[in-house]
Scaffold this active site. Structure first.
Site, PDB file in Angstrom:
ATOM      1  N   LEU A 106       0.661  -1.293  -0.174  1.00  0.00           N
ATOM      2  CA  LEU A 106       0.024   0.093   0.026  1.00  0.00           C
ATOM      3  C   LEU A 106       0.928   1.174   0.051  1.00  0.00           C
ATOM      4  O   LEU A 106       1.941   1.394   0.589  1.00  0.00           O
ATOM      5  CB  LEU A 106      -0.894  -0.029   1.386  1.00  0.00           C
ATOM      6  CG  LEU A 106      -1.861  -1.024   1.334  1.00  0.00           C
ATOM      7  CD1 LEU A 106      -2.821  -0.909   2.496  1.00  0.00           C
ATOM      8  CD2 LEU A 106      -2.855  -0.895   0.071  1.00  0.00           C
ATOM      9  N   ASP A 107       0.300   2.368  -0.726  1.00  0.00           N
ATOM     10  CA  ASP A 107       1.070   3.414  -0.619  1.00  0.00           C
ATOM     11  C   ASP A 107       1.314   4.114   0.787  1.00  0.00           C
ATOM     12  O   ASP A 107       0.674   3.822   1.658  1.00  0.00           O
ATOM     13  CB  ASP A 107       0.604   4.563  -1.404  1.00  0.00           C
ATOM     14  CG  ASP A 107       0.497   4.267  -2.897  1.00  0.00           C
ATOM     15  OD1 ASP A 107       1.174   3.175  -3.519  1.00  0.00           O
ATOM     16  OD2 ASP A 107      -0.527   4.804  -3.638  1.00  0.00           O
ATOM     17  N   LYS A 108       2.465   4.860   0.726  1.00  0.00           N
ATOM     18  CA  LYS A 108       2.740   5.580   2.231  1.00  0.00           C
ATOM     19  C   LYS A 108       1.589   6.065   2.904  1.00  0.00           C
ATOM     20  O   LYS A 108       1.001   5.846   4.137  1.00  0.00           O
ATOM     21  CB  LYS A 108       3.916   6.580   2.110  1.00  0.00           C
ATOM     22  CG  LYS A 108       4.315   7.243   3.350  1.00  0.00           C
ATOM     23  CD  LYS A 108       5.444   8.279   3.027  1.00  0.00           C
ATOM     24  CE  LYS A 108       5.761   8.840   4.308  1.00  0.00           C
ATOM     25  NZ  LYS A 108       6.847  10.022   3.918  1.00  0.00           N
ATOM     26  N   ARG A 121      -5.138   5.440  -7.515  1.00  0.00           N
ATOM     27  CA  ARG A 121      -4.761   6.775  -7.502  1.00  0.00           C
ATOM     28  C   ARG A 121      -4.674   7.160  -9.038  1.00  0.00           C
ATOM     29  O   ARG A 121      -5.261   8.097  -9.418  1.00  0.00           O
ATOM     30  CB  ARG A 121      -3.442   7.240  -6.805  1.00  0.00           C
ATOM     31  CG  ARG A 121      -3.334   7.054  -5.422  1.00  0.00           C
ATOM     32  CD  ARG A 121      -2.176   7.276  -4.859  1.00  0.00           C
ATOM     33  NE  ARG A 121      -2.088   6.638  -3.402  1.00  0.00           N
ATOM     34  CZ  ARG A 121      -2.527   7.520  -2.337  1.00  0.00           C
ATOM     35  NH1 ARG A 121      -3.013   8.851  -2.395  1.00  0.00           N
ATOM     36  NH2 ARG A 121      -2.510   6.821  -1.246  1.00  0.00           N
TER      37      ARG A 121
END
Ligand code: URA
Length: 234
Positions: free
Chosen positions: A104-106, A188
Site C-alpha cells: 500500500l502507498d505510504k 490513484r
C-alpha cells in the site's frame, strides 16, 4: 523486500548456513520458479520468486506467522530504514523476517497482510490469482456519473490493462473501487484520469477478508487457513 543473492535468501530462510547453502546451490538442489539455479549470486525477490530446496518451498523451514494490520498513514511497505522513517515492520515487535503481502502507498490506510511466508505473498499478490481488492476513496471533488464510467472503463498501467471489477459511489465525495490487478498506484491513477485527486485511500477488503472494526495501527494474528479460505472464495 529488495532483491538478494540466492545464497543469502536461503540462509535467512533457515535452510542452512550461507556456506552450506552455496554447496546446495552448486549441487543443483535449489530451484527458482521451477528452474535449477547453480549460481549463489543469482538475484531473487522472495515476493515474486518461488524458491525451493529439493522441491520444498523454502518458507517451510521456519515457523510461519500471519497478521492482518490496519495500516496507518505514513508507514512504508519496505525494509529500507535509510530511506524511510516509518516502516510497516516497525509496528511489530519481531520484525526480523516479516514482510507485507503486496504494497500500500505510504499514505494509504487499511487492510494489509503481514507475514514471513513467501508462498502466501506470491499467492495473494501475483496478478494471475486475480484476488479482489476493494478500496474506499475520498476525492478532492465530486465524482460525476461520467467520471464513474471513465474509471470503470480502465486504463493501462505498467503495461497491463487495469479494468476495475466494480466502481460505485458510496456517498458525497467517496467512491468504492474493486480491482484485481495489483499494479502500483492503480487506484490513484484511475482516479487521476478524471482530473480529481485522492484525499484518502483505504483498503477495506482482500478476497473475502475484511478489516472489521480493527483500530488503525493495530494488528491481529490470523491463521493461514482463514486467509486461504477468504482468498479462495469469489
Ligand atoms: N492503489 C493505489 O493507488 N495505492 C495503494 O496504496 C493501493 C492501491
Amino acid at each position: 523486500m529488495a532483491k538478494n543473492r540466492l545464497s543469502k535468501i536461503l540462509a535467512r530462510a533457515g535452510v542452512a548456513s550461507r556456506r552450506k547453502c552455496e554447496d546446495l546451490i552448486f549441487a543443483g538442489r535449489i530451484s527458482v520458479n521451477g528452474t535449477i539455479i547453480k549460481e549463489p549470486q543469482f538475484q531473487v525477490d522472495l515476493k515474486k520468486d518461488h524458491v525451493c530446496f529439493d522441491e520444498k518451498h523454502i518458507s517451510d523451514f521456519e515457523k510461519k506467522v500471519y497478521y492482518i494490520l490496519n495500516k496507518p498513514k505514513g508507514y512504508v511497505c519496505s525494509h529500507d530504514k535509510e530511506r524511510h522513517k516509518n516502516l510497516i515492520v516497525d509496528l511489530f515487535p519481531t520484525k526480523e523476517r516479516l514482510f507485507t503481502v503486496g504494497r500500500l502507498d505510504k499514505d494509504t490506510t487499511g487492510l494489509l497482510i503481514v507475514t514471513n511466508d513467501g508462498r502466501l505473498s506470491y499467492k495473494v499478490s501475483h496478478p494471475k490469482f486475480e484476488i479482489e481488492k476493494e478500496y474506499l476513496v475520498k476525492t478532492d471533488r465530486e465524482i460525476t456519473a461520467n467520471d464513474l464510467k471513465r474509471i470503470a472503463s480502465g486504463m493501462t498501467i505498467e503495461g497491463t490493462f487495469v479494468k476495475p471489477l466494480a466502481v460505485s459511489k458510496v456517498r458525497k465525495g467517496t467512491v468504492k473501487i474493486t480491482v484485481k490487478e495489483g499494479k502500483k498506484h492503480e487506484v490513484r491513477l484511475l482516479i487521476a484520469q478524471t482530473g480529481s485527486e485522492v484525499v484518502e485511500l483505504t483498503r477495506i477488503r482482500i478476497g473475502n477478508l475484511r478489516l472489521g472494526n480493527q483500530l488503525l495501527g493495530s494488528y491481529k494474528a490470523i491463521s493461514l487457513e482463514e486467509i486461504e479460505l477468504s482468498i479462495s472464495q469469489k
